[in-house]
Write an enzyme that holds these catalytic residues in place. Structure first.
Site, mmCIF file in Angstrom:
data_model
loop_
_atom_site.group_PDB
_atom_site.id
_atom_site.type_symbol
_atom_site.label_atom_id
_atom_site.label_comp_id
_atom_site.label_asym_id
_atom_site.label_seq_id
_atom_site.Cartn_x
_atom_site.Cartn_y
_atom_site.Cartn_z
ATOM 1 C CE LYS A 187 -1.980 2.901 2.269
ATOM 2 N NZ LYS A 187 -1.633 4.335 2.052
ATOM 3 C CD GLU A 210 12.464 -0.350 10.733
ATOM 4 O OE1 GLU A 210 12.946 0.563 11.442
ATOM 5 O OE2 GLU A 210 12.963 -1.479 10.648
ATOM 6 C CB CYS A 263 12.657 7.648 10.389
ATOM 7 S SG CYS A 263 13.276 6.503 9.174
ATOM 8 C CD GLU A 308 10.008 11.509 13.113
ATOM 9 O OE1 GLU A 308 8.849 11.052 13.167
ATOM 10 O OE2 GLU A 308 10.962 10.874 12.651
HETATM 11 P P1 NAI Z 1 1.574 7.948 8.413
HETATM 12 O O1 NAI Z 1 2.165 7.045 9.429
HETATM 13 O O2 NAI Z 1 0.193 8.419 8.672
HETATM 14 O O3 NAI Z 1 1.581 7.227 6.985
HETATM 15 C C1 NAI Z 1 2.412 6.138 6.639
HETATM 16 C C2 NAI Z 1 1.624 5.114 5.835
HETATM 17 O O4 NAI Z 1 0.605 4.552 6.655
HETATM 18 C C3 NAI Z 1 0.900 5.688 4.616
HETATM 19 O O5 NAI Z 1 0.952 4.751 3.575
HETATM 20 C C4 NAI Z 1 -0.533 5.831 5.119
HETATM 21 O O6 NAI Z 1 -1.497 5.818 4.103
HETATM 22 C C5 NAI Z 1 -0.657 4.598 5.995
HETATM 23 N N1 NAI Z 1 -1.720 4.648 6.983
HETATM 24 C C6 NAI Z 1 -2.255 5.727 7.590
HETATM 25 N N2 NAI Z 1 -3.239 5.362 8.439
HETATM 26 C C7 NAI Z 1 -3.329 4.001 8.382
HETATM 27 C C8 NAI Z 1 -4.149 3.030 9.028
HETATM 28 N N3 NAI Z 1 -5.089 3.364 9.911
HETATM 29 N N4 NAI Z 1 -3.946 1.727 8.737
HETATM 30 C C9 NAI Z 1 -3.008 1.353 7.857
HETATM 31 N N5 NAI Z 1 -2.212 2.240 7.194
HETATM 32 C C10 NAI Z 1 -2.367 3.546 7.462
HETATM 33 O O7 NAI Z 1 2.591 9.164 8.230
HETATM 34 P P2 NAI Z 1 2.329 10.605 7.530
HETATM 35 O O8 NAI Z 1 0.943 11.072 7.866
HETATM 36 O O9 NAI Z 1 2.727 10.507 6.128
HETATM 37 O O10 NAI Z 1 3.422 11.514 8.284
HETATM 38 C C11 NAI Z 1 3.208 12.038 9.581
HETATM 39 C C12 NAI Z 1 4.506 12.013 10.376
HETATM 40 O O11 NAI Z 1 4.945 10.683 10.525
HETATM 41 C C13 NAI Z 1 5.696 12.713 9.743
HETATM 42 O O12 NAI Z 1 5.722 14.080 10.003
HETATM 43 C C14 NAI Z 1 6.840 12.012 10.398
HETATM 44 O O13 NAI Z 1 7.099 12.569 11.669
HETATM 45 C C15 NAI Z 1 6.352 10.603 10.576
HETATM 46 N N6 NAI Z 1 6.839 9.715 9.484
HETATM 47 C C16 NAI Z 1 7.850 8.852 9.735
HETATM 48 C C17 NAI Z 1 8.363 8.082 8.712
HETATM 49 C C18 NAI Z 1 9.486 7.136 8.918
HETATM 50 O O14 NAI Z 1 10.243 6.897 7.993
HETATM 51 N N7 NAI Z 1 9.610 6.511 10.065
HETATM 52 C C19 NAI Z 1 7.862 8.179 7.348
HETATM 53 C C20 NAI Z 1 6.751 9.084 7.195
HETATM 54 C C21 NAI Z 1 6.290 9.812 8.230
#
Ligand code: NAI
Ligand code: MG
Length: 496
Positions: free
Chosen positions: A187, A261, A296, A398
């Site tokens: 996804k 992660e 991250c 973060e």
């Molecule tokens: P997010 O964690 O909401 O999104 C990551 C993935 O999870 C996307 O594909 C999203 O569609 C999916 N997702 C969202 N809700 C879900 C659910 N209920 N069930 C299953 N999948 C779901 O992160 P977002 O909104 O893009 O970014 C917010 C913050 O998260 C950023 O500002 C950053 O601090 C952190 N982040 C950390 C990352 C890392 O590499 N560890 C990568 C992206 C964001």
């Protein structure tokens, strides 16, 4: 059938618009809906993506489940060969993939996107070589019984990925899962659905159809039903702590394993005896200024010894000032844009928080692009805040943007305690010429990835992942494939 690389990313974005890839075929969303994908450097719409919902999830999981049966029966080394072949073919698409990921994420082509596309191919090549390492054990349980363990695939694996390094993060999950004998449903992130879709198309020219499926969509409508699907037997997730918790809860309901992660606020400790040139370069690389800090593992808490603090900050600032902000597709550009309006808003609110923090001084770096075509781009000038305490919110949360928090230190015991005073534990680094200090710090720093005198990113072959709220499990290595994408079955032959 091979695919010819399309080097015009605008054209490619159009061609890939509005589709999932399920069972080897491009298909529209079951609900017929799409959502826009834009160019963060201009705000202009470049294409659309299929708006995935539960019926799409059902179709993709069914395709994966059907394909997995025969795939698991192949010799492990043969599976590895096919995954390595994906790596070889993807390597011939590096330029194309680099351009498209630069266009949809805003990451500069020369400093980030082209490199990421190269690492994508390399990750498939690396895991492709590990097929014959899916070994079990023999156990001296009873002299009359031959007791062995075998590694079996878990079945259908869901990979949920973010937008910051979509190619690399997807590859770490999918390549390992596939070699271990699983089928995959990815996804993609709503901000970056197109380049990974192209990767899926390319991989489907090599792999049996159904093994590798790609869905686009949002978390609640597409991610959640994927995690909840009864035939999904493992979830590998990269993203925010908040969403990680939601995914973990849903997986707990089904009692399936997850790899998470999540975020970070990684400390970089610079000692007074550090090689200054090396440490300055390390601060730039570690902070991922060329990725607008959207990492991250970003070393976003920079602890600098008071004896070198002012010179160090001045030298880091001078280097960032020399970086060119501009169109991500322009070869001259070092720093591109923030990915989305939501992230832009978030980063700006943290810069405001830094400005309002007692004792803080703001150093704004580089210069905004002047090209009028980029006037609506999501550009943010990198910021270095000095005068901070580790307990300040700006040092604890973060930001995921080009904001570096500098903390001056004088006492080694105190700096180690402060470095560990964080909910996160993804990466850490120590910069010193003293081997005893380095050794002591590597033992005491609470993080999954600790480096001395360097700030490398994820490397194929090295286990990568965090402790504390930075996550669960490891990725990118042989051990991670064995631990997280297989079950161990114990078999006892009674020979009496
Ligand atoms: P997010 O964690 O909401 O999104 C990551 C993935 O999870 C996307 O594909 C999203 O569609 C999916 N997702 C969202 N809700 C879900 C659910 N209920 N069930 C299953 N999948 C779901 O992160 P977002 O909104 O893009 O970014 C917010 C913050 O998260 C950023 O500002 C950053 O601090 C952190 N982040 C950390 C990352 C890392 O590499 N560890 C990568 C992206 C964001
Ligand atoms: Mg979110």
């Amino acid at each position: 059938m091979s695919i010819t690389p399309e080097l015009d990313p605008f054209k490619l974005a159009q061609t890939l618009s509005g589709k999932h890839l399920i069972a080897g075929k491009f298909v529209a969303a079951a609900g017929g809906e799409t959502f826009d994908v834009d160019n963060p450097a201009t705000g202009a719409v470049i294409g659309t993506a299929a708006f995935g919902t539960k019926p799409d999830v059902d179709a993709a999981v069914a395709a994966a489940k059907a394909a997995q049966k025969d795939w698991a029966k192949l010799a492990a080394r043969q599976r590895g060969k096919l995954v390595a072949e994906c790596g070889r073919v993807l390597a011939s698409h590096v330029e194309e993939l680099g351009r498209l990921v630069a266009l949809e994420t805003g990451k500069a082509l020369r400093t980030e996107s082209r490199i990421e596309a190269g690492v994508l191919a390399d990750m498939f090549t690396f895991f492709g070589g590990l097929g014959s390492e899916l070994k079990g054990e023999t156990i001296p349980f009873n002299p009359d019984m031959l007791t062995v363990t075998v590694r079996e695939p878990v079945g259908v694996v869901a990979c949920i990925i973010p937008w910051n390094v979509p190619l690399l993060l997807m590859a770490m999950k999918a390549a390992a899962a596939l070699v271990a004998g699983n089928a995959v449903v990815v996804k993609s992130a709503e901000e970056a659905p197109l380049t990974v879709l192209r990767v899926a198309e390319i991989m489907n020219t090599v792999l049996p159809h159904g093994l590798f499926n790609m869905l686009s969509g949002f978390g609640p409508e597409c991610g959640a039903p994927l995690v909840e699907h009864p035939d999904v037997k493992k979830v590998s997730f990269t993203g925010s702590v908040e969403t990680g918790r939601i995914v973990y809860r849903a997986a707990a309901e089904k009692l399936i394993p997850v790899t998470l992660e999540l975020g970070g606020k990684s400390p970089m400790i610079v000692c007074a005896d550090a090689d200054m040139d090396q440490a300055v370069a390390g601060a730039l690389a570690g902070m991922r200024f060329t990725r607008q800090g959207q990492s991250c593992t970003a070393s976003s808490r920079l602890f600098v010894h008071e004896a070198i603090h002012d010179e160090f900050v001045a030298r880091v600032k001078a280097k960032v000032d020399a970086m060119v902000m501009g169109d991500p597709l322009d070869e001259k550009t070092d720093i591109g844009t923030i990915v989305s309006d939501g992230q832009l808003e978030r980063v700006r609110s943290y810069i405001k928080l830094g400005e309002e923090t007692k004792g803080a001084t703001k150093h704004t770096c580089s210069a905004m692009p002047t090209d009028p075509k980029l006037a609506k781009g999501r550009f943010v000038q990198p910021v270095i805040f000095t005068g901070l305490k580790n307990s300040d919110r700006i040092c604890q949360e973060e930001i995921f943007g080009p904001v570096c928090a500098v903390i001056k230190w004088s006492d080694y015991e105190e700096v180690i305690a402060q470095a560990n005073d964080s909910e996160y534990g993804l990466a850490a680094s120590i910069w010193t010429r003293d081997i005893k200090t380095a050794m002591d710090a590597t033992r005491r720093l609470e993080a999954g990835f600790v480096q001395v005198n360097q700030n490398l990113v994820v490397q194929p072959g090295l286990s990568y992942g965090g402790v504390k709220t930075s996550g669960l499990g490891r990725e990118a290595s042989l051990e991670s494939m064995l631990e997280h994408f297989t079950h161990k079955k114990t078999i006892i032959f009674n020979m009496k």
